[in-house]
Design a protein around this motif. Sequence first.
Motif, PDB file in Angstrom:
ATOM      1  N   VAL A  73       0.848  -1.196   0.000  1.00 45.20           N
ATOM      2  CA  VAL A  73       0.000   0.000   0.000  1.00 45.20           C
ATOM      3  C   VAL A  73       0.883   1.246   0.000  1.00 45.20           C
ATOM      4  O   VAL A  73       1.942   1.270   0.622  1.00 45.20           O
ATOM      5  CB  VAL A  73      -0.913  -0.017   1.249  1.00 45.20           C
ATOM      6  CG1 VAL A  73      -1.704   1.266   1.358  1.00 45.20           C
ATOM      7  CG2 VAL A  73      -1.831  -1.238   1.203  1.00 45.20           C
ATOM      8  N   ARG A  74       0.466   2.287  -0.709  1.00 45.60           N
ATOM      9  CA  ARG A  74       1.230   3.539  -0.731  1.00 45.60           C
ATOM     10  C   ARG A  74       0.515   4.675   0.011  1.00 45.60           C
ATOM     11  O   ARG A  74       1.165   5.586   0.519  1.00 45.60           O
ATOM     12  CB  ARG A  74       1.500   3.978  -2.186  1.00 45.60           C
ATOM     13  CG  ARG A  74       2.511   3.100  -2.948  1.00 45.60           C
ATOM     14  CD  ARG A  74       3.901   3.135  -2.307  1.00 45.60           C
ATOM     15  NE  ARG A  74       4.359   4.474  -1.986  1.00 45.60           N
ATOM     16  CZ  ARG A  74       4.802   5.383  -2.867  1.00 45.60           C
ATOM     17  NH1 ARG A  74       4.880   5.076  -4.153  1.00 45.60           N
ATOM     18  NH2 ARG A  74       5.194   6.577  -2.475  1.00 45.60           N
ATOM     19  N   TYR A  75      -0.825   4.654   0.051  1.00 43.65           N
ATOM     20  CA  TYR A  75      -1.547   5.755   0.706  1.00 43.65           C
ATOM     21  C   TYR A  75      -2.719   5.246   1.549  1.00 43.65           C
ATOM     22  O   TYR A  75      -3.430   4.317   1.143  1.00 43.65           O
ATOM     23  CB  TYR A  75      -2.092   6.753  -0.336  1.00 43.65           C
ATOM     24  CG  TYR A  75      -0.988   7.520  -1.020  1.00 43.65           C
ATOM     25  CD1 TYR A  75      -0.418   8.640  -0.426  1.00 43.65           C
ATOM     26  CD2 TYR A  75      -0.504   7.088  -2.267  1.00 43.65           C
ATOM     27  CE1 TYR A  75       0.621   9.329  -1.051  1.00 43.65           C
ATOM     28  CE2 TYR A  75       0.526   7.769  -2.896  1.00 43.65           C
ATOM     29  CZ  TYR A  75       1.091   8.886  -2.282  1.00 43.65           C
ATOM     30  OH  TYR A  75       2.106   9.567  -2.887  1.00 43.65           O
ATOM     31  N   LEU A  76      -2.902   5.885   2.712  1.00 44.91           N
ATOM     32  CA  LEU A  76      -4.089   5.674   3.538  1.00 44.91           C
ATOM     33  C   LEU A  76      -4.841   7.002   3.525  1.00 44.91           C
ATOM     34  O   LEU A  76      -4.289   8.042   3.914  1.00 44.91           O
ATOM     35  CB  LEU A  76      -3.706   5.327   4.984  1.00 44.91           C
ATOM     36  CG  LEU A  76      -2.663   4.225   5.188  1.00 44.91           C
ATOM     37  CD1 LEU A  76      -2.338   4.065   6.689  1.00 44.91           C
ATOM     38  CD2 LEU A  76      -3.154   2.900   4.621  1.00 44.91           C
ATOM     39  N   LEU A  77      -6.093   6.994   3.079  1.00 48.28           N
ATOM     40  CA  LEU A  77      -6.877   8.224   2.939  1.00 48.28           C
ATOM     41  C   LEU A  77      -8.053   8.146   3.921  1.00 48.28           C
ATOM     42  O   LEU A  77      -8.921   7.283   3.785  1.00 48.28           O
ATOM     43  CB  LEU A  77      -7.396   8.344   1.498  1.00 48.28           C
ATOM     44  CG  LEU A  77      -8.213   9.581   1.151  1.00 48.28           C
ATOM     45  CD1 LEU A  77      -7.374  10.858   1.273  1.00 48.28           C
ATOM     46  CD2 LEU A  77      -8.784   9.447  -0.263  1.00 48.28           C
ATOM     47  N   VAL A  78      -8.067   9.024   4.898  1.00 48.10           N
ATOM     48  CA  VAL A  78      -9.025   8.932   6.011  1.00 48.10           C
ATOM     49  C   VAL A  78      -9.880  10.191   6.082  1.00 48.10           C
ATOM     50  O   VAL A  78      -9.340  11.302   6.180  1.00 48.10           O
ATOM     51  CB  VAL A  78      -8.279   8.831   7.367  1.00 48.10           C
ATOM     52  CG1 VAL A  78      -9.234   8.397   8.467  1.00 48.10           C
ATOM     53  CG2 VAL A  78      -7.058   7.940   7.273  1.00 48.10           C
ATOM     54  N   ASN A  79     -11.194  10.024   6.044  1.00 47.51           N
ATOM     55  CA  ASN A  79     -12.037  11.206   6.282  1.00 47.51           C
ATOM     56  C   ASN A  79     -12.882  11.015   7.526  1.00 47.51           C
ATOM     57  O   ASN A  79     -13.267   9.892   7.868  1.00 47.51           O
ATOM     58  CB  ASN A  79     -12.950  11.513   5.091  1.00 47.51           C
ATOM     59  CG  ASN A  79     -14.112  10.533   4.964  1.00 47.51           C
ATOM     60  OD1 ASN A  79     -13.977   9.505   4.306  1.00 47.51           O
ATOM     61  ND2 ASN A  79     -15.240  10.840   5.605  1.00 47.51           N
ATOM     62  N   THR A  80     -13.176  12.109   8.219  1.00 49.80           N
ATOM     63  CA  THR A  80     -14.161  12.089   9.303  1.00 49.80           C
ATOM     64  C   THR A  80     -15.425  12.796   8.806  1.00 49.80           C
ATOM     65  O   THR A  80     -15.478  13.270   7.676  1.00 49.80           O
ATOM     66  CB  THR A  80     -13.638  12.796  10.567  1.00 49.80           C
ATOM     67  OG1 THR A  80     -13.470  14.186  10.287  1.00 49.80           O
ATOM     68  CG2 THR A  80     -12.314  12.198  11.021  1.00 49.80           C
ATOM     69  N   GLY A  81     -16.459  12.838   9.654  1.00 50.16           N
ATOM     70  CA  GLY A  81     -17.689  13.568   9.297  1.00 50.16           C
ATOM     71  C   GLY A  81     -18.712  12.719   8.586  1.00 50.16           C
ATOM     72  O   GLY A  81     -19.899  13.043   8.581  1.00 50.16           O
ATOM     73  N   ASN A  82     -18.279  11.625   7.976  1.00 47.41           N
ATOM     74  CA  ASN A  82     -19.199  10.771   7.228  1.00 47.41           C
ATOM     75  C   ASN A  82     -18.589   9.376   7.163  1.00 47.41           C
ATOM     76  O   ASN A  82     -17.445   9.211   6.732  1.00 47.41           O
ATOM     77  CB  ASN A  82     -19.413  11.341   5.819  1.00 47.41           C
ATOM     78  CG  ASN A  82     -20.484  10.573   5.053  1.00 47.41           C
ATOM     79  OD1 ASN A  82     -20.448   9.344   4.968  1.00 47.41           O
ATOM     80  ND2 ASN A  82     -21.448  11.294   4.489  1.00 47.41           N
ATOM     81  N   ALA A  83     -19.349   8.355   7.620  1.00 44.43           N
ATOM     82  CA  ALA A  83     -18.835   6.990   7.700  1.00 44.43           C
ATOM     83  C   ALA A  83     -18.985   6.229   6.387  1.00 44.43           C
ATOM     84  O   ALA A  83     -18.451   5.142   6.244  1.00 44.43           O
ATOM     85  CB  ALA A  83     -19.541   6.215   8.811  1.00 44.43           C
ATOM     86  N   ASN A  84     -19.745   6.789   5.447  1.00 46.45           N
ATOM     87  CA  ASN A  84     -20.039   6.089   4.198  1.00 46.45           C
ATOM     88  C   ASN A  84     -20.482   4.647   4.487  1.00 46.45           C
ATOM     89  O   ASN A  84     -20.015   3.706   3.862  1.00 46.45           O
ATOM     90  CB  ASN A  84     -18.829   6.129   3.253  1.00 46.45           C
ATOM     91  CG  ASN A  84     -19.188   5.729   1.819  1.00 46.45           C
ATOM     92  OD1 ASN A  84     -20.366   5.576   1.492  1.00 46.45           O
ATOM     93  ND2 ASN A  84     -18.175   5.548   0.978  1.00 46.45           N
ATOM     94  N   ALA A  85     -21.378   4.505   5.475  1.00 46.54           N
ATOM     95  CA  ALA A  85     -21.908   3.194   5.864  1.00 46.54           C
ATOM     96  C   ALA A  85     -23.411   3.182   5.607  1.00 46.54           C
ATOM     97  O   ALA A  85     -24.071   4.220   5.769  1.00 46.54           O
ATOM     98  CB  ALA A  85     -21.634   2.920   7.337  1.00 46.54           C
TER      99      ALA A  85
END
Lengths: 407, 407
Positions: A73-85
């Motif tokens: 893996v080269r990148y981990l992209l993490v967002n908060t505010g929305n779980a996309n679940a």
Amino acid sequence: MATGNNAIGTLVPVPGIRMSAVSAGVRYQNRLDLVLFELAEGTRTAGVFTRNAFCAAPVVLARKHLQASAGAVRYLLVNTGNANAGTGDQGMIDARHCCQALADAADVELTRVLPFSTGVIGERLPAEKIAAATPSALAALQDDQWLAAAKGIMTTDTRPKAVSAVVTHNGQNISLTGITKGAGMIKPNMATMLAFVATDADIEQDTLQALLMSAVEQSFNRITVDGDTSTNDCCVVSASGKSGIKVDKSDAGLYDAFSRALHELILDLAKLIIRDAEGAKKFVTVDVRGGATTGECLQVAYAIAESPLVKTALSASDPNWGRILAAVGRAGVDNLDVSRIDLYLDDVCIVKKGGLAPDYTEAKGQAVMNQEDICLRIELARGDVNEQVWTADLSEEYVRINASYRS
Amino acid sequence: MATGNNAIGTLVPVPGIRMSAVSAGVRYQNRLDLVLFELAEGTRTAGVFTRNAFCAAPVVLARKHLQASAGAVRYLLVNTGNANAGTGDQGMIDARHCCQALADAADVELTRVLPFSTGVIGERLPAEKIAAATPSALAALQDDQWLAAAKGIMTTDTRPKAVSAVVTHNGQNISLTGITKGAGMIKPNMATMLAFVATDADIEQDTLQALLMSAVEQSFNRITVDGDTSTNDCCVVSASGKSGIKVDKSDAGLYDAFSRALHELILDLAKLIIRDAEGAKKFVTVDVRGGATTGECLQVAYAIAESPLVKTALSASDPNWGRILAAVGRAGVDNLDVSRIDLYLDDVCIVKKGGLAPDYTEAKGQAVMNQEDICLRIELARGDVNEQVWTADLSEEYVRINASYRS
């Protein structure tokens, strides 16, 4: 509300690992809500993911990409505010869209980007906003932004959670640094609500996965705030190899030292979640000893740790041992002989052989209960297995937070 | 706090059954805390008791006396204020002492008295006070004191709970009246925190026990306030036979009518507990449909009904379906295909095939959530088994009550 002190120790950079935290406006403006990790070429990444059947789109995609890239893996992209679940097919399209935007900007293959999301469940991810913010996230990458990253993944957390450790081998250092987030919907099952750990050790993919699973089993899989397993739990560890120190079983001493350091670091992260549990005023260790099996120790430990009546008594600093015994009694252990059970609050024996201990006084119990850190120890006298679970109290503030926060 | 209306319907006397409620000063002065039932000679009594391994002394003794007397019980002696649980050998001595005092005063054998206690756990029962009050309890016996008895067994209950029913057979009546108490530490396992039901039907002991167990399984064993099974749960039914109407399987029509009436009466009592759950503002039916087995339906139902996050959302009238799906997902059902699941709030479809229903609007969900009575229906599409569980919301008031009341 939170327990313990607020200080974060020195966070050591991990050669080969850079990170950034920027504002993408996912749910709120001017808030760090997008965290990016860049892992140097050659880094190996292992991960464990929620076992909740309703796992979120980013969890499905991260697991798939991790497998497709064989851990490269080269990148981990993490967002908060929305779980996309709970977002169905659209959620998968949106998660892939974010990864693709980053892959294009960074010129790597799509499968070498892992997506992570945390926040409100059941609302569509604003993928365009995230995609639009990826260039600035790439531009801001530094190796000393661990604290910013720890802040950038917070939701209902009241403080960032980060820990470092150093393993010294033949005068050379291996660095480990990790961050985590989580305060509610916490009863991880194979991992918790987002934890990212990095090291510059050189470790084979299979070894790294095995080390991670072993460490998680005794840490994130031993904590509970409310018994609610999240749809988005993930814990990943990335090993850049930049220290040049090979960790494998051929050097058992180094392997054990590294394994221990990783285990302790991940356990520290897990405990930080409990210290920041929603509304928590107490940090509680439930120590079940003398069980016949791990399973029955955990049955008893979780019956106590998740009992609303025990947790409200803890919140009130009330040494209400009757509620603890009632929880032990309903835990479902076969042929439990209650007349053999001892119960301790720290070192104060409150129940001896199933009844009130002769020399117990309310003052002794109250003194322990007034502490912020409390250990409830149960001696089952059935065997020699011991297990610990960590939890927090249940306060009015927990209810207030969760009756107002849509997550 | 409590839900539903406060009115108690007409309570019909049950020929052969008399009762009284007096003040014994168990924990507080001038409070009805001792209830006595007198069952006419010839009455048969069946009972179910808590499965908590730490069951209280009176539970142990009641079970023993019920067996020793082969159901030919003459008195039920119930105190509040003290559960006589976690009291070891002394607790057994104290429970027996109370029974003996009554047996002496009423001139019956010791084993024909069943003791019941509810209240604080882990403190010694003031048996002398109870023994001293038995003559006045005997003197006050009447057949129309059901409401006083319902009040006399209350602890944190905010209101008495009592229900009557009448089964008519060939122009003659069979009467049934029952009372119950309980508001917290409610997840009965074979029975709940004290319920007393009487009828003047003439029923054999084994038949009565079977009818009771069947009714309890679908009522008291399907409710949960906080997942905490009490140490003192008991549910007994007494049949005086005074109607002269024999209920057995030789008259299938009458048997079914009586069984249905008993079932409904006990279910009504169980629901009254949920309506008076500590701090409750909502009465919630969790209706799991289309499961492959009863077990998996109940796994899903309890995962929802005991989720602190679902319960706090209910408290806030928040149609937070993500939390409901997260609970379904962690319920532990094997091979759960989330893309087949539908979720309804009353008749409003909020989730269709695992994702947000196309025609769902927040306004529709909010309208249901604003109600006091709410049904959460989950369609699993795995089989044809349906199960219902009843629960309440989790409010700040629940925490306040349980952080202050030592029970």
